[in-house]
Design a protein around this motif. Structure first.
Motif, PDB file in Angstrom:
ATOM      1  N   ASN A 284     -44.008 -26.043  23.350  1.00  0.00           N
ATOM      2  CA  ASN A 284     -44.016 -24.633  23.851  1.00  0.00           C
ATOM      3  C   ASN A 284     -43.709 -23.206  22.197  1.00  0.00           C
ATOM      4  O   ASN A 284     -42.365 -22.608  22.307  1.00  0.00           O
ATOM      5  CB  ASN A 284     -42.512 -24.382  24.495  1.00  0.00           C
ATOM      6  N   GLY A 285     -44.519 -23.818  21.635  1.00  0.00           N
ATOM      7  CA  GLY A 285     -44.371 -23.505  20.325  1.00  0.00           C
ATOM      8  C   GLY A 285     -43.502 -23.862  19.192  1.00  0.00           C
ATOM      9  O   GLY A 285     -42.930 -22.941  18.183  1.00  0.00           O
ATOM     10  N   GLY A 286     -42.629 -24.716  19.061  1.00  0.00           N
ATOM     11  CA  GLY A 286     -41.724 -25.191  18.887  1.00  0.00           C
ATOM     12  C   GLY A 286     -41.053 -26.612  18.966  1.00  0.00           C
ATOM     13  O   GLY A 286     -42.279 -26.848  19.281  1.00  0.00           O
ATOM     14  N   VAL A 287     -39.698 -26.694  18.211  1.00  0.00           N
ATOM     15  CA  VAL A 287     -39.727 -28.676  18.256  1.00  0.00           C
ATOM     16  C   VAL A 287     -37.953 -28.934  18.698  1.00  0.00           C
ATOM     17  O   VAL A 287     -37.180 -28.158  18.390  1.00  0.00           O
ATOM     18  CB  VAL A 287     -39.643 -28.826  16.673  1.00  0.00           C
ATOM     19  N   LEU A 288     -38.545 -29.667  19.590  1.00  0.00           N
ATOM     20  CA  LEU A 288     -36.617 -30.658  19.960  1.00  0.00           C
ATOM     21  C   LEU A 288     -36.474 -31.609  19.113  1.00  0.00           C
ATOM     22  O   LEU A 288     -37.654 -32.467  18.714  1.00  0.00           O
ATOM     23  CB  LEU A 288     -37.299 -30.407  21.136  1.00  0.00           C
TER      24      LEU A 288
END
Ligand SMILES: [Zn+2]
Length: 309
Positions: A66-70
Motif C-alpha cells: 500500500n505504498g508504505g512500510v509497517l
C-alpha cells in the motif's frame, strides 16, 4: 500452576520499595549474550515481509505494501539512519506509516521521535506508553532512562488485542520481559514477531523494574504456543528466526527453572544462593553464563510472589 497474575502497578511499587536496596548486581549490560554474531543485512520471509538486522541492534520486522512500510520495533536511536536506509532499499518500499513498539526499551523505541514527528502511527500496549512517559532507573546497575517527549510516545495504544490490514496483534499479559510485552502476527505469511518475550540469543533479560518476571516467561511461552502452528516462523527481539520446536524447548526449560527458583525462594534463599545452586546447570553449555539471568529471575519472584517481603 503459575501464581495468579497480580495487579501490577501497586505490586511493583511495593516490591521495588522492598527490594531496591538489596539488588546491587554487577553493572554490566544484561541479555547481550549472542549465540552467534548478527548477520548484517535483510532476511526475506515473504514477498512483502522482512527481518532487518543492523549489527548489535534488535531485529526489526518490516512489512511493505500500500505504498508504505509497517515496522515492528524501531531499533535504537543511534541506529535510526542505518535502519531507514535499509527500509528504503526494500522492494516495494515507501514511507513508514506504522511502527509497533513491542515494549518500552530504547532498542525498540529509537525511531519513535522521527515517526511521531512525521505524524505517523505508533502502536503499543498502554503500559508501554506509561513507561515511555516516565523516567525509569534500573536498580541493579543504576542505569537511567529519561521519558520520551510526547511526540515520540505511542499515539495508539491497546489493552488486549487488535487488527490492522491483515495482521493481528495482542498483549502478552504474563509479562515475560516487561508488563507491556506484545506480539504481532502476520497471518498470511505465518510470521509471529514477539520482541523480547522470547530470546533467540542466550539468556533473556528479566526487567522486573517494569514488570517482567520468570513466571511470565513460562506463561508467555505457553500463550504463544496457542498462537502459532507447525509452520509459523517466530522472530524474537534478538537472534535468528525461531520455530515451534524452539518455542517448545524454551517452554520446558523455563518451566523447570521457574520451579527450581520458586523452591529456592520458598526455602528462604536469596539471589546469591540461587546463583550458587546452579538452577540452570544442564542448559548452560548451550545458553551461556547464567549468573545475571538467574539473579534477575530470582529477584523478579520477589516482585510477584512476595510483594510484602
Ligand atoms: Zn527489551
Amino acid at each position: 500452576m503459575l501464581p495468579q497474575h497480580p495487579t501490577r502497578r501497586e505490586l511493583i511499587r511495593a516490591a521495588l520499595g522492598g527490594a531496591a536496596g538489596l539488588v546491587l548486581g554487577a553493572p554490566r549490560v544484561f541479555g547481550a549474550v549472542q549465540a552467534k554474531p548478527d548477520a548484517t543485512g535483510t532476511e526475506r520471509l515473504a514477498d512483502n515481509l522482512f527481518v532487518i538486522r543492523i549489527p548489535g541492534e534488535t531485529n526489526v520486522v518490516a512489512h511493505t505494501g500500500n505504498g508504505g512500510v509497517l515496522l515492528v520495533d524501531g531499533g535504537s536511536a543511534r541506529a535510526a539512519d542505518a535502519l531507514m536506509k535499509a527500509v528504503a532499499s526494500l522492494p516495494g518500499s515507501g514511507p513508514v506509516h506504522t511502527l509497533f513498539n513491542t515494549h518500552w526499551h530504547p532498542e525498540q523505541t529509537g525511531l519513535n521521535e522521527q515517526i511521531g514527528k512525521a505524524g505517523k502511527t505508533i502502536i503499543a500496549h498502554e503500559n508501554t506508553r506509561l513507561w515511555l512517559a516516565a523516567d525509569v532507573t534500573w536498580p541493579w546497575n543504576g542505569q537511567r532512562f529519561t521519558r520520551l517527549p510526547k511526540i515520540a510516545q505511542p499515539n495508539k495504544t491497546f489493552y488486549t488485542t487488535g487488527k490492522l490490514d491483515g495482521l493481528e496483534y495482542g498483549y502478552i499479559p504474563d509479562a515475560p520481559h516487561t508488563d507491556g510485552d506484545m506480539y504481532v502476527y502476520f497471518r498470511q505469511q505465518n510470521v509471529l514477531a514477539v520482541g523480547d518475550a522470547m530470546s533467540g540469543a542466550g539468556w533473556p533479560a528479566v526487567d522486573w523494574t517494569t514488570g517482567g518476571w520468570i513466571g511470565g516467561i513460562v506463561g508467555g511461552l505457553q500463550r504463544l504456543l496457542t498462537v502459532v502452528n507447525d509452520d509459523t516462523r517466530i522472530v524474537p527481539g534478538r537472534g535468528p528466526v525461531l520455530t515451534l520446536a524452539d518455542l517448545k524447548t524454551q517452554y520446558e526449560m523455563y518451566a523447570a527453572i521457574y520451579e527450581r527458583l520458586s523452591k529456592l525462594l520458598n526455602s528462604g534463599r536469596g539471589p546469591s544462593e540461587a546463583v550458587a545452586a546452579q538452577p540452570t546447570k544442564e542448559f548452560d553449555a548451550k545458553m551461556g553464563n547464567p549468573d545475571e539471568f538467574v539473579r534477575r529471575a530470582f529477584e523478579s519472584l520477589w516482585a510477584y510472589v512476595t510483594p510484602d517481603a
